[in-house]
Motif scaffolding. Structure first.
Motif, PDB file in Angstrom:
ATOM      1  N   SER A   1     103.040  44.877  67.307  1.00 47.11           N
ATOM      2  CA  SER A   1     103.227  45.714  68.479  1.00 47.11           C
ATOM      3  C   SER A   1     102.251  46.888  68.452  1.00 47.11           C
ATOM      4  CB  SER A   1     104.663  46.232  68.523  1.00 47.11           C
ATOM      5  OG  SER A   1     104.820  47.165  69.541  1.00 47.11           O
ATOM      6  N   VAL A   2     101.546  47.096  69.581  1.00 46.31           N
ATOM      7  CA  VAL A   2     100.649  48.239  69.699  1.00 46.31           C
ATOM      8  C   VAL A   2     101.113  49.226  70.764  1.00 46.31           C
ATOM      9  CG1 VAL A   2      98.561  47.197  68.760  1.00 46.31           C
ATOM     10  CG2 VAL A   2      99.092  46.886  71.162  1.00 46.31           C
ATOM     11  N   TYR A   3     101.836  48.742  71.767  1.00 48.42           N
ATOM     12  CA  TYR A   3     102.355  49.609  72.828  1.00 48.42           C
ATOM     13  C   TYR A   3     103.787  49.217  73.144  1.00 48.42           C
ATOM     14  CZ  TYR A   3      97.642  51.271  73.941  1.00 48.42           C
ATOM     15  OH  TYR A   3      96.400  51.844  73.880  1.00 48.42           O
ATOM     16  N   SER A   4     104.586  50.221  73.454  1.00 46.50           N
ATOM     17  CA  SER A   4     105.907  49.957  74.025  1.00 46.50           C
ATOM     18  C   SER A   4     105.896  50.515  75.439  1.00 46.50           C
ATOM     19  CB  SER A   4     107.019  50.591  73.190  1.00 46.50           C
ATOM     20  OG  SER A   4     106.889  51.979  73.168  1.00 46.50           O
ATOM     21  N   ILE A   5     106.349  49.689  76.371  1.00 48.25           N
ATOM     22  CA  ILE A   5     106.329  50.034  77.784  1.00 48.25           C
ATOM     23  C   ILE A   5     107.773  50.043  78.268  1.00 48.25           C
ATOM     24  CG2 ILE A   5     105.474  49.395  80.060  1.00 48.25           C
ATOM     25  CD1 ILE A   5     103.340  47.692  78.492  1.00 48.25           C
TER      26      ILE A   5
ATOM     27  N   ALA B   1     104.649  52.036  88.515  1.00 42.62           N
ATOM     28  CA  ALA B   1     105.409  53.216  88.940  1.00 42.62           C
ATOM     29  C   ALA B   1     106.606  53.414  88.017  1.00 42.62           C
ATOM     30  CB  ALA B   1     105.891  53.040  90.379  1.00 42.62           C
ATOM     31  N   ASP B   2     106.907  54.644  87.689  1.00 42.79           N
ATOM     32  CA  ASP B   2     108.065  54.994  86.854  1.00 42.79           C
ATOM     33  C   ASP B   2     108.083  54.237  85.528  1.00 42.79           C
ATOM     34  OD1 ASP B   2     109.025  56.801  88.708  1.00 42.79           O
ATOM     35  OD2 ASP B   2     110.205  55.283  89.761  1.00 42.79           O
ATOM     36  N   ILE B   3     106.989  54.330  84.793  1.00 42.66           N
ATOM     37  CA  ILE B   3     106.933  53.701  83.473  1.00 42.66           C
ATOM     38  C   ILE B   3     106.561  54.742  82.433  1.00 42.66           C
ATOM     39  CG2 ILE B   3     106.348  51.410  84.330  1.00 42.66           C
ATOM     40  CD1 ILE B   3     103.449  51.974  83.479  1.00 42.66           C
ATOM     41  N   GLU B   4     106.966  54.468  81.204  1.00 44.54           N
ATOM     42  CA  GLU B   4     106.568  55.286  80.056  1.00 44.54           C
ATOM     43  C   GLU B   4     105.844  54.378  79.083  1.00 44.54           C
ATOM     44  OE1 GLU B   4     109.787  57.366  78.229  1.00 44.54           O
ATOM     45  OE2 GLU B   4     110.645  57.948  80.158  1.00 44.54           O
ATOM     46  N   VAL B   5     104.656  54.786  78.684  1.00 45.95           N
ATOM     47  CA  VAL B   5     103.840  53.990  77.773  1.00 45.95           C
ATOM     48  C   VAL B   5     103.622  54.795  76.505  1.00 45.95           C
ATOM     49  CG1 VAL B   5     101.652  52.803  77.457  1.00 45.95           C
ATOM     50  CG2 VAL B   5     102.693  52.892  79.724  1.00 45.95           C
ATOM     51  N   GLU B   6     103.929  54.188  75.366  1.00 42.95           N
ATOM     52  CA  GLU B   6     103.725  54.848  74.077  1.00 42.95           C
ATOM     53  C   GLU B   6     102.975  53.914  73.145  1.00 42.95           C
ATOM     54  OE1 GLU B   6     107.233  56.391  72.263  1.00 42.95           O
ATOM     55  OE2 GLU B   6     108.042  57.107  74.160  1.00 42.95           O
ATOM     56  N   ARG B   7     102.005  54.462  72.468  1.00 40.54           N
ATOM     57  CA  ARG B   7     101.304  53.679  71.443  1.00 40.54           C
ATOM     58  C   ARG B   7     102.188  53.651  70.207  1.00 40.54           C
ATOM     59  NH1 ARG B   7      96.248  51.068  70.749  1.00 40.54           N
ATOM     60  NH2 ARG B   7      95.809  50.927  68.546  1.00 40.54           N
ATOM     61  N   ASP B   8     102.439  52.463  69.694  1.00 40.21           N
ATOM     62  CA  ASP B   8     103.301  52.318  68.527  1.00 40.21           C
ATOM     63  C   ASP B   8     102.531  52.643  67.257  1.00 40.21           C
ATOM     64  OD1 ASP B   8     105.443  51.555  70.049  1.00 40.21           O
ATOM     65  OD2 ASP B   8     105.138  49.414  69.775  1.00 40.21           O
ATOM     66  N   SER B   9     103.049  53.605  66.509  1.00 38.02           N
ATOM     67  CA  SER B   9     102.403  53.973  65.251  1.00 38.02           C
ATOM     68  C   SER B   9     102.875  53.074  64.113  1.00 38.02           C
ATOM     69  CB  SER B   9     102.680  55.434  64.915  1.00 38.02           C
ATOM     70  OG  SER B   9     104.071  55.658  64.857  1.00 38.02           O
ATOM     71  N   SER B  10     104.086  52.549  64.222  1.00 37.98           N
ATOM     72  CA  SER B  10     104.587  51.639  63.193  1.00 37.98           C
ATOM     73  C   SER B  10     104.243  50.210  63.591  1.00 37.98           C
ATOM     74  CB  SER B  10     106.095  51.786  63.040  1.00 37.98           C
ATOM     75  OG  SER B  10     106.737  51.486  64.258  1.00 37.98           O
ATOM     76  N   ALA B  11     103.807  49.453  62.650  1.00 39.30           N
ATOM     77  CA  ALA B  11     103.380  48.083  62.914  1.00 39.30           C
ATOM     78  C   ALA B  11     104.596  47.152  62.892  1.00 39.30           C
ATOM     79  CB  ALA B  11     102.352  47.645  61.886  1.00 39.30           C
ATOM     80  N   ILE B  12     105.204  46.966  64.055  1.00 35.22           N
ATOM     81  CA  ILE B  12     106.345  46.061  64.173  1.00 35.22           C
ATOM     82  C   ILE B  12     105.806  44.665  64.443  1.00 35.22           C
ATOM     83  CG2 ILE B  12     108.410  45.516  65.501  1.00 35.22           C
ATOM     84  CD1 ILE B  12     108.493  48.492  66.297  1.00 35.22           C
TER      85      ILE B  12
ATOM     86  N   ASN C   1     109.522  46.764  76.897  1.00 35.46           N
ATOM     87  CA  ASN C   1     108.633  45.641  76.633  1.00 35.46           C
ATOM     88  C   ASN C   1     107.628  46.052  75.577  1.00 35.46           C
ATOM     89  OD1 ASN C   1     109.273  43.638  78.934  1.00 35.46           O
ATOM     90  ND2 ASN C   1     109.162  45.621  79.924  1.00 35.46           N
ATOM     91  N   TYR C   2     107.339  45.144  74.674  1.00 36.24           N
ATOM     92  CA  TYR C   2     106.349  45.406  73.637  1.00 36.24           C
ATOM     93  C   TYR C   2     105.100  44.586  73.928  1.00 36.24           C
ATOM     94  CZ  TYR C   2     110.081  47.626  71.028  1.00 36.24           C
ATOM     95  OH  TYR C   2     111.103  48.459  70.653  1.00 36.24           O
ATOM     96  N   LEU C   3     103.955  45.212  73.732  1.00 34.56           N
ATOM     97  CA  LEU C   3     102.682  44.546  73.890  1.00 34.56           C
ATOM     98  C   LEU C   3     102.081  44.403  72.501  1.00 34.56           C
ATOM     99  CD1 LEU C   3     100.648  43.510  75.973  1.00 34.56           C
ATOM    100  CD2 LEU C   3      99.611  45.767  75.930  1.00 34.56           C
ATOM    101  N   GLY C   4     101.788  43.163  72.121  1.00 32.49           N
ATOM    102  CA  GLY C   4     101.300  42.921  70.771  1.00 32.49           C
ATOM    103  C   GLY C   4      99.941  42.257  70.752  1.00 32.49           C
ATOM    104  N   VAL C   5      99.234  42.469  69.668  1.00 35.90           N
ATOM    105  CA  VAL C   5      97.932  41.857  69.435  1.00 35.90           C
ATOM    106  C   VAL C   5      97.921  41.317  68.002  1.00 35.90           C
ATOM    107  CG1 VAL C   5      96.733  43.371  71.069  1.00 35.90           C
ATOM    108  CG2 VAL C   5      96.901  44.039  68.667  1.00 35.90           C
ATOM    109  N   PRO C   6      96.955  40.440  67.677  1.00 34.54           N
ATOM    110  CA  PRO C   6      96.858  39.985  66.289  1.00 34.54           C
ATOM    111  C   PRO C   6      96.702  41.164  65.330  1.00 34.54           C
ATOM    112  CG  PRO C   6      95.499  38.619  67.697  1.00 34.54           C
ATOM    113  CD  PRO C   6      95.985  39.762  68.544  1.00 34.54           C
ATOM    114  N   ALA C   7      97.251  41.019  64.153  1.00 34.38           N
ATOM    115  CA  ALA C   7      97.294  42.117  63.188  1.00 34.38           C
ATOM    116  C   ALA C   7      95.908  42.667  62.861  1.00 34.38           C
ATOM    117  CB  ALA C   7      97.999  41.659  61.913  1.00 34.38           C
TER     118      ALA C   7
ATOM    119  N   GLN D   1     106.449  45.250  88.915  1.00 36.61           N
ATOM    120  CA  GLN D   1     105.268  44.635  88.346  1.00 36.61           C
ATOM    121  C   GLN D   1     104.453  45.699  87.621  1.00 36.61           C
ATOM    122  OE1 GLN D   1     102.955  42.302  91.028  1.00 36.61           O
ATOM    123  NE2 GLN D   1     101.201  42.191  89.664  1.00 36.61           N
ATOM    124  N   VAL D   2     104.020  45.379  86.433  1.00 39.00           N
ATOM    125  CA  VAL D   2     103.210  46.295  85.632  1.00 39.00           C
ATOM    126  C   VAL D   2     101.902  45.578  85.298  1.00 39.00           C
ATOM    127  CG1 VAL D   2     103.080  47.549  83.454  1.00 39.00           C
ATOM    128  CG2 VAL D   2     105.238  47.418  84.671  1.00 39.00           C
ATOM    129  N   THR D   3     100.799  46.279  85.475  1.00 37.45           N
ATOM    130  CA  THR D   3      99.485  45.709  85.198  1.00 37.45           C
ATOM    131  C   THR D   3      98.957  46.270  83.881  1.00 37.45           C
ATOM    132  OG1 THR D   3      99.053  45.611  87.567  1.00 37.45           O
ATOM    133  CG2 THR D   3      97.170  45.385  86.107  1.00 37.45           C
TER     134      THR D   3
END
Length: 114
Positions: free
Chosen positions: A46-50, A23-34, A4-10, A57-59
């Motif tokens: 995109s700022v984070y990939s989860i 539980a059992d998630i990997e969170v990475e901050r996206d360095s490339s602006a997709i 899942n990608y989490l995005g914000v305004p550019a 359920q992920v909060t």
């Protein structure tokens, strides 16, 4: 497993920070602006990939913006995009090779008949 990608305004990319809980998630901050898409004339980046291993359920709590976009990318989407990205060039390359060989044979035949 789903990505899942989490995005914000550019214009909010540099100021936003998020905490992701689950539980059992990997969170990475996206360095490339997709660019995930456009909502009401605003490009969301995109700022984070989860990556979640199981259905759960992920909060997500973010500071720095009140506008968030969620873009799920399932395994089917990845497979389809990979198939399109690989199969089309391979098929077109083989077709061009066949046409090249056919053209060489036609040229040789036409010059040998004179």
């Amino acid at each position: 497993m789903g990505v899942n990608y989490l995005g914000v305004p550019a214009d909010s990319v540099s100021t936003v920070t998020c905490e992701v809980e689950g539980a059992d998630i990997e969170v990475e901050r996206d360095s490339s602006a997709i660019v995930l898409g456009e909502i009401d004339g605003v490009d969301y980046v995109s700022v984070y990939s989860i990556t979640a291993v199981s259905e759960q359920q992920v909060t997500v709590n973010c500071e720095g913006t009140d506008q968030l976009a969620h873009a799920p990318m399932g395994a089917v989407g990845v497979l389809i995009s990979t198939a399109i990205g690989v199969l089309i060039p391979v098929v077109l390359g083989l077709l061009s090779l066949v046409l090249l060989i056919w053209g060489i044979i036609a040229l040789v035949r036409s010059t040998s008949q004179r």
